[in-house]
Design an enzyme around this catalytic site. Structure first.
Site, PDB file in Angstrom:
ATOM      1  CG  HIS A   1      -7.801   0.188  -0.891  1.00 38.79           C
ATOM      2  ND1 HIS A   1      -6.716   1.091  -1.806  1.00 38.79           N
ATOM      3  CD2 HIS A   1      -7.593   1.779  -0.310  1.00 38.79           C
ATOM      4  CE1 HIS A   1      -5.680   2.136  -1.940  1.00 38.79           C
ATOM      5  NE2 HIS A   1      -6.373   2.494  -1.054  1.00 38.79           N
ATOM      6  NE  ARG A   2     -10.777  -7.058  -2.064  1.00 40.73           N
ATOM      7  CZ  ARG A   2     -12.209  -7.889  -3.059  1.00 40.73           C
ATOM      8  NH1 ARG A   2     -12.152  -9.286  -2.225  1.00 40.73           N
ATOM      9  NH2 ARG A   2     -12.998  -8.249  -3.290  1.00 40.73           N
TER      10      ARG A   2
END
Length: 557
Positions: free
Chosen positions: A529-530
């Site tokens: 999700h980064r």
């Protein structure tokens, strides 16, 4: 004949040690150069170690299941002086020089241990004893096991007189030197010198010579055996030398038996040879005799007697007797664990689930299967999925990327190298299919089948598991619908495939909706999700499903 020692070579990039899984040869076997002699499992794969010599196996120095650092001696060979392995034909002097030059590299002390200075009192080369090796460098030749024992006993290995070939220091030499020092100290009176030498461990018993998987010499540690004999048990043989295979020695260790005590009528090269059946029969006889002997009362116990290895193991053991089994956490399994831990604690995972209705895909595969079989290719659904994924990666390149935190940059990969997770006896392996965008369905099917087969046989090369940009895991092959796959870090996404099965779906027919059975493929997409947002992950999944539900679109890929 010349005895040559062979070290464990570097069997892969960055590999510092390996587990010797199995020996492919035994003492007395003749081998040729490049013939595999052992199987070694590293933290990346199982590899075969080839011999560097033509000759006869002299001795095995490592037990099966033992961890061996790269560079340690694992086996020795008797090599003909003419045309043997790395030796160059020539006169005796040339052969001696070649051997002398090779040996310091094999037996020198570890890099973090300073080399002992030569003893000035020992005299120069001209004063050396006939059996002592003349080394201009002042090095002492001793195997790692002898050096380790010397450190444990506080002995300067450079001061030990070697009795092995060419003056090599053996474990027996180290023990004899330590006992001699202890005797001298006792004669001179007590002092505050080194602590007394500890009692031999069960592995040391009957192994005063060089630690070897072939022969063990020295004290037989027969206290337990003689006690059993007096109680009516079998008479211990009490030999000084016993030959046995590594597997047999493992059985002896597991049963707590000293090989030098096991009776045998078999011989090899003039020495007693013991098999696993001999060990089991002897151990069973000892146990039967022990069971028939009443336990001594408290008044009969000799409080001054040293506890046996069996007593110590029994007293200190915390293992339940319910049949629990311990398995070493190392090799491929340890690597998998570390990689999963690193990925899970580094990349914040989010998993997106969806389901593709794959009626057309099932029909397309059924139509192509006869052509694939004619080309001797087993066509599965995997090549179709791989092509659909490439289409999704081209439209959404952030799922084909790597986050380089130190450089604070995201690298969008220009290649489409897909890793295929394969379940094996050793754990999950991920061979990589390179340049998927440039290959056809049949070519991909053949390559995936080959890689998966060799992964299960543990014959993959380390290079074949590197360079992936995106990974696929097919847990549906075992049975299941959805999962939360862990990303193969430093990749940024992984797609899990459920089983293709008929499930209830809602279809519209003649203006009415109805629930009908249809083949569906569950998808589980995990993302970092980064790098990847949830919306992008959903768009990627939609692109993949569109290609799977309309396989004709794959013709453009």
């Amino acid at each position: 004949m010349t005895v040559k020692e062979f070290k464990l070579p570097d069997v892969g990039e960055g590999v510092a040690e390996g587990e010797l899984v199995s020996w492919l040869v035994a003492p007395g076997d003749r081998v040729e150069e490049d013939q595999p002699v052992a199987e070694v499992e590293t933290d990346k794969a199982l590899v075969e170690v080839p011999s560097s010599y033509d000759g006869v196996v002299e001795e095995l120095f490592v037990e099966e299941g033992e961890m061996v650092p790269v560079g340690d001696v694992i086996i020795s060979f008797r090599v003909d002086e003419e045309g043997g392995g790395e030796e160059t034909p020539g006169d005796d002097a040339a052969g001696d020089d070649a051997e002398t030059e090779a040996e310091p590299e094999v037996d020198s002390a570890p890099a973090d241990e300073p080399e002992p200075e030569p003893d000035a009192a020992a005299g120069g080369p001209g004063d050396a004893e006939p059996g002592e090796l003349d080394t201009p460098s002042g090095r002492t030749f001793a195997p790692p096991s002898a050096r380790r024992l010397a450190r444990e006993l506080g002995v300067d290995v450079a001061s030990v007189d070697g009795s092995g070939p060419g003056g090599r220091v053996t474990e027996a030499d180290v023990r004899a030197h330590a006992e001699g020092d202890a005797g001298s100290a006792e004669a001179d009176g007590p002092d505050d010198g080194p602590e007394p030498r500890p009692s031999p461990t069960p592995t040391d018993a009957g192994s005063a010579g060089r630690k070897s998987a072939v022969s063990k010499r020295g004290d037989d540690g027969s206290a337990d055996a003689s006690a059993t004999t007096s109680a009516g048990g079998p008479e211990p043989a009490g030999r000084d030398t016993t030959l046995a295979t590594p597997a047999t020695r493992k059985v002896a260790r597991d049963r707590g038996v000293d090989l030098d005590d096991v009776p045998t009528d078999e011989t090899r090269d003039g020495e007693a040879f013991v098999t696993a059946d001999h060990v089991r029969a002897y151990a069973d006889a000892l146990e039967s005799a022990a069971e028939s002997t009443p336990e001594p009362g408290a008044a009969e116990v000799d409080e001054g007697a040293e506890p046996t290895a069996t007593d110590v193991a029994s007293a200190g053991s915390t293992t339940p007797v319910s049949g629990d089994e311990t398995v070493p956490y190392r090799g491929v399994r340890r690597t998998i664990g570390k990689q999963m831990e690193r990925s899970k604690f580094t990349a914040p995972h989010v998993t997106h689930h969806d389901t593709a209705e794959v009626d057309a895909l099932v029909e397309a595969r059924a139509e192509l299967k006869p052509k694939a079989e004619a080309a001797e290719v087993k066509l599965t659904y995997m090549p179709f999925v791989m092509k659909a994924i490439v289409a999704g990666l081209k439209e959404h390149p952030y799922l084909n990327s790597e986050l380089r935190e130190d450089d604070e940059e995201i690298v969008l990969k220009g290649e489409y190298n897909l890793g295929i997770a394969v379940a094996t006896d050793a754990g999950l392996m991920v061979p990589v299919v390179e340049d998927v965008d440039e290959k056809g369905l049949f070519e991909l099917a053949a390559e995936v089948n080959d890689l998966a087969s060799r992964a299960r046989e543990r014959k993959l090369k380390p290079a074949e598991m590197k360079g992936g940009t995106f990974t696929i895991t097919n847990f549906g092959a075992i049975g299941g619908e959805y999962a939360t796959p862990i990303i193969n870090y430093p990749e940024t996404a992984i797609l899990g495939l459920g089983a293709i099965e008929e499930r209830p779906v809602v279809r519209e027919r003649d203006g009415e909706r109805e629930v009908v059975p249809a083949p569906t493929l569950p998808l589980s997409l995990s993302i970092d999700h980064r790098v990847v947002d949830g919306a992008v992950a959903a768009e990627f999944a939609n692109t993949v499903m569109e290609r799977l539900e309309n396989p004709l679109l794959l013709l453009n890929e």
